[in-house]
Design a protein around this motif. Structure first.
Motif, PDB file in Angstrom:
ATOM      1  N   GLN A  72       1.040  -1.310  -0.151  1.00 27.82           N
ATOM      2  CA  GLN A  72      -0.064  -0.015   0.167  1.00 27.82           C
ATOM      3  C   GLN A  72       1.007   1.226   0.131  1.00 27.82           C
ATOM      4  O   GLN A  72       0.362   2.219  -0.656  1.00 27.82           O
ATOM      5  N   ALA A  73       1.956   1.468   0.810  1.00 27.41           N
ATOM      6  CA  ALA A  73       2.701   2.401   0.776  1.00 27.41           C
ATOM      7  C   ALA A  73       3.407   2.596  -0.667  1.00 27.41           C
ATOM      8  O   ALA A  73       3.827   3.809  -1.107  1.00 27.41           O
ATOM      9  N   GLY A  74       3.894   1.307  -1.203  1.00 26.21           N
ATOM     10  CA  GLY A  74       4.575   1.432  -2.601  1.00 26.21           C
ATOM     11  C   GLY A  74       3.461   1.969  -3.685  1.00 26.21           C
ATOM     12  O   GLY A  74       3.823   2.851  -4.573  1.00 26.21           O
ATOM     13  N   ALA A  75       2.347   1.451  -3.624  1.00 24.34           N
ATOM     14  CA  ALA A  75       1.397   2.116  -4.258  1.00 24.34           C
ATOM     15  C   ALA A  75       1.060   3.559  -4.371  1.00 24.34           C
ATOM     16  O   ALA A  75       0.979   4.273  -4.968  1.00 24.34           O
ATOM     17  N   ALA A  76       1.273   4.245  -2.901  1.00 25.05           N
ATOM     18  CA  ALA A  76       1.010   5.372  -2.539  1.00 25.05           C
ATOM     19  C   ALA A  76       2.099   6.330  -3.177  1.00 25.05           C
ATOM     20  O   ALA A  76       2.033   7.299  -3.782  1.00 25.05           O
ATOM     21  N   LEU A  77       3.273   5.847  -3.156  1.00 21.64           N
ATOM     22  CA  LEU A  77       4.447   6.407  -3.533  1.00 21.64           C
ATOM     23  C   LEU A  77       4.433   6.550  -5.295  1.00 21.64           C
ATOM     24  O   LEU A  77       4.702   7.571  -5.998  1.00 21.64           O
ATOM     25  N   GLN A  78       3.782   5.625  -5.848  1.00 15.57           N
ATOM     26  CA  GLN A  78       3.699   5.594  -7.183  1.00 15.57           C
ATOM     27  C   GLN A  78       2.754   6.679  -7.825  1.00 15.57           C
ATOM     28  O   GLN A  78       2.844   7.294  -8.749  1.00 15.57           O
ATOM     29  N   ARG A  79       1.502   6.626  -6.991  1.00 16.48           N
ATOM     30  CA  ARG A  79       0.353   7.740  -7.175  1.00 16.48           C
ATOM     31  C   ARG A  79       1.333   9.134  -7.133  1.00 16.48           C
ATOM     32  O   ARG A  79       0.792   9.920  -7.846  1.00 16.48           O
ATOM     33  N   TYR A  80       1.964   9.117  -6.158  1.00 16.30           N
ATOM     34  CA  TYR A  80       2.510  10.537  -5.710  1.00 16.30           C
ATOM     35  C   TYR A  80       3.459  10.845  -6.764  1.00 16.30           C
ATOM     36  O   TYR A  80       3.752  11.916  -7.344  1.00 16.30           O
ATOM     37  N   ALA A  81       4.183   9.864  -7.279  1.00 15.96           N
ATOM     38  CA  ALA A  81       5.121  10.179  -8.545  1.00 15.96           C
ATOM     39  C   ALA A  81       4.473  10.579  -9.762  1.00 15.96           C
ATOM     40  O   ALA A  81       4.945  11.646 -10.324  1.00 15.96           O
ATOM     41  N   THR A  82       3.336  10.113 -10.015  1.00 19.76           N
ATOM     42  CA  THR A  82       2.638  10.496 -11.446  1.00 19.76           C
ATOM     43  C   THR A  82       2.203  11.962 -10.937  1.00 19.76           C
ATOM     44  O   THR A  82       2.230  12.907 -12.022  1.00 19.76           O
ATOM     45  N   GLU A  83       1.759  12.460  -9.829  1.00 21.21           N
ATOM     46  CA  GLU A  83       1.269  13.707  -9.470  1.00 21.21           C
ATOM     47  C   GLU A  83       2.342  14.795  -9.546  1.00 21.21           C
ATOM     48  O   GLU A  83       2.337  15.691  -9.978  1.00 21.21           O
ATOM     49  N   LEU A  84       3.597  14.282  -9.133  1.00 24.34           N
ATOM     50  CA  LEU A  84       4.755  14.984  -9.059  1.00 24.34           C
ATOM     51  C   LEU A  84       5.262  15.161 -10.508  1.00 24.34           C
ATOM     52  O   LEU A  84       5.554  16.392 -10.817  1.00 24.34           O
ATOM     53  N   ALA A  85       5.108  14.180 -11.382  1.00 24.86           N
ATOM     54  CA  ALA A  85       5.610  14.555 -12.827  1.00 24.86           C
ATOM     55  C   ALA A  85       4.599  15.477 -13.553  1.00 24.86           C
ATOM     56  O   ALA A  85       5.045  16.342 -14.233  1.00 24.86           O
ATOM     57  N   GLU A  86       3.375  15.499 -12.973  1.00 25.64           N
ATOM     58  CA  GLU A  86       2.421  16.518 -13.792  1.00 25.64           C
ATOM     59  C   GLU A  86       2.780  17.786 -13.104  1.00 25.64           C
ATOM     60  O   GLU A  86       2.622  18.757 -13.984  1.00 25.64           O
ATOM     61  N   ALA A  87       3.036  17.868 -11.945  1.00 25.75           N
ATOM     62  CA  ALA A  87       3.474  19.308 -11.312  1.00 25.75           C
ATOM     63  C   ALA A  87       4.764  19.720 -11.974  1.00 25.75           C
ATOM     64  O   ALA A  87       4.962  20.961 -12.347  1.00 25.75           O
TER      65      ALA A  87
END
Length: 349
Positions: A72-87
């Protein structure tokens, strides 16, 4: 598992998240294997057999909980990475728009670009700064990204929460919170120096190797090296100093030893008609993730000149970043005071 995660790096966060999920899958497989191997314990009768089964069941439950937490933490990091790339992309587009209007973005601040410009062009650029600053405001925070909430990390099915699972969630949240004082400390450094000389005379002093040598010696440097380079209308002054650490706090000396290299770089642009100049300053402290970035200015003030420094000191060190920043700030401010004293003495002959 993977290379260390780099704050603000979408690829690094995504790699770490993927590695965590692979480890979670590995733990899940091992849990299933151990559960199958332990099935024979059912044949063990009596109090000793019951106690052994309870211990194995507890260990398997802990492993399963840890695997779920990692996934679950790894999935959260991957979602965060996607949002970060968009930012990052939003920030890049904002910077490109500013560049097309003759502006540049430095540490979140929209400034006029280097180089000569007519008075009409300079006025046009200055008028556009508020609009571009408003567009840019918030981009640096979005680049850093919000830390996932507890629910975001846990997911819909938190499962049993043992100490290892809790530590995994805490570590993930701490890794993704660069805006907290314990991870990235920030301090504004502002100072002005008034000289009884013209801007041209002050700049000639700053670009004089003998003056830079005198300033470095006044800081108490054990050794130093100065380079002054002119490229077109831009002048770069680099002072590399090795400083003693005997007066530093013990926790800092424990990280850097008894000698600390410091590199101070001033990059000045061309002079305006009135002799004023604008520039940039960076200060790097050894290999530590600590440094100063900011702007410099020389401006006529009555019959003299005012030199100004406006920068931000940052310490990107987990847990003790705030303490390091507070320890470094007085040294930066003392160096500015030394430049003031040395410069005035130099100009007075």
């Amino acid at each position: 598992m993977t290379d260390p995660v780099v704050l603000g790096d979408p690829a690094g966060c995504s790699r770490l998240g993927g590695a965590m999920r692979r480890e979670a899958a590995h733990l899940t497989d091992r849990t299933a294997t151990l559960a199958g191997s332990g099935a024979g314990l059912q044949q063990w009768r009596g109090p000793a057999g019951s106690a052994a089964r309870d211990r194995v069941t507890g260990a398997l439950t802990g492993l399963a909980a840890t695997a779920r937490a990692l996934d679950q933490a790894g999935a959260a990091l991957q979602r965060y990475a996607t949002e970060l790339a968009e930012a990052h992309e939003r920030g890049r587009r904002a910077a490109d728009r500013a560049a097309r209007d003759g502006l540049r973005v430095v540490d979140g601040r929209v400034l006029e670009a280097w180089g000569p410009a007519t008075s009409e062009e300079a006025e046009r650029r200055r008028a556009l700064v508020p609009e571009h600053q408003a567009r840019w405001t918030g981009c640096p925070r979005r680049w850093a990204g919000p830390a996932p909430s507890a629910a975001h990390v846990r997911g819909a099915d938190p499962g049993p929460a043992g100490p290892v699972a809790g530590a995994a969630r805490w570590a993930t949240a701490a890794t993704l919170t660069p805006a907290t004082p314990t991870t990235v400390a920030r301090m504004r450094i502002r100072a002005t120096i008034d000289y009884a000389a013209t801007p041209d005379e002050v700049f000639a002093m700053l670009a004089d190797r003998d003056f830079q040598d005198r300033k470095a010696n006044a800081t108490g440097a054990l050794e130093h090296e100065v380079s002054i380079t002119t490229r077109g209308e831009q002048t770069e002054i680099v002072s590399k100093r090795t400083m003693p650490t005997e007066d530093f706090p013990d926790f800092v000396k424990g990280m850097v030893g008894d000698r600390l290299p410091v590199t101070e770089t001033h990059t000045w642009g061309p002079a305006a008609a009135d002799g004023s100049r604008r520039g940039e300053i960076t200060v790097a402290v050894g290999n530590l993730p600590v440094g100063l970035k900011g702007t410099l200015a020389l401006a006529p003030a009555g019959t003299g000149t005012t030199q100004s420094v406006d920068g931000e000191l940052k310490a990107r060190i987990p847990i003790i970043g705030g303490k390091v920043e507070k320890a470094a700030a007085p040294a930066i401010e003392a160096a500015i005071d030394i430049e003031r004293t040395t410069g005035r003495a130099w100009l007075n002959g």
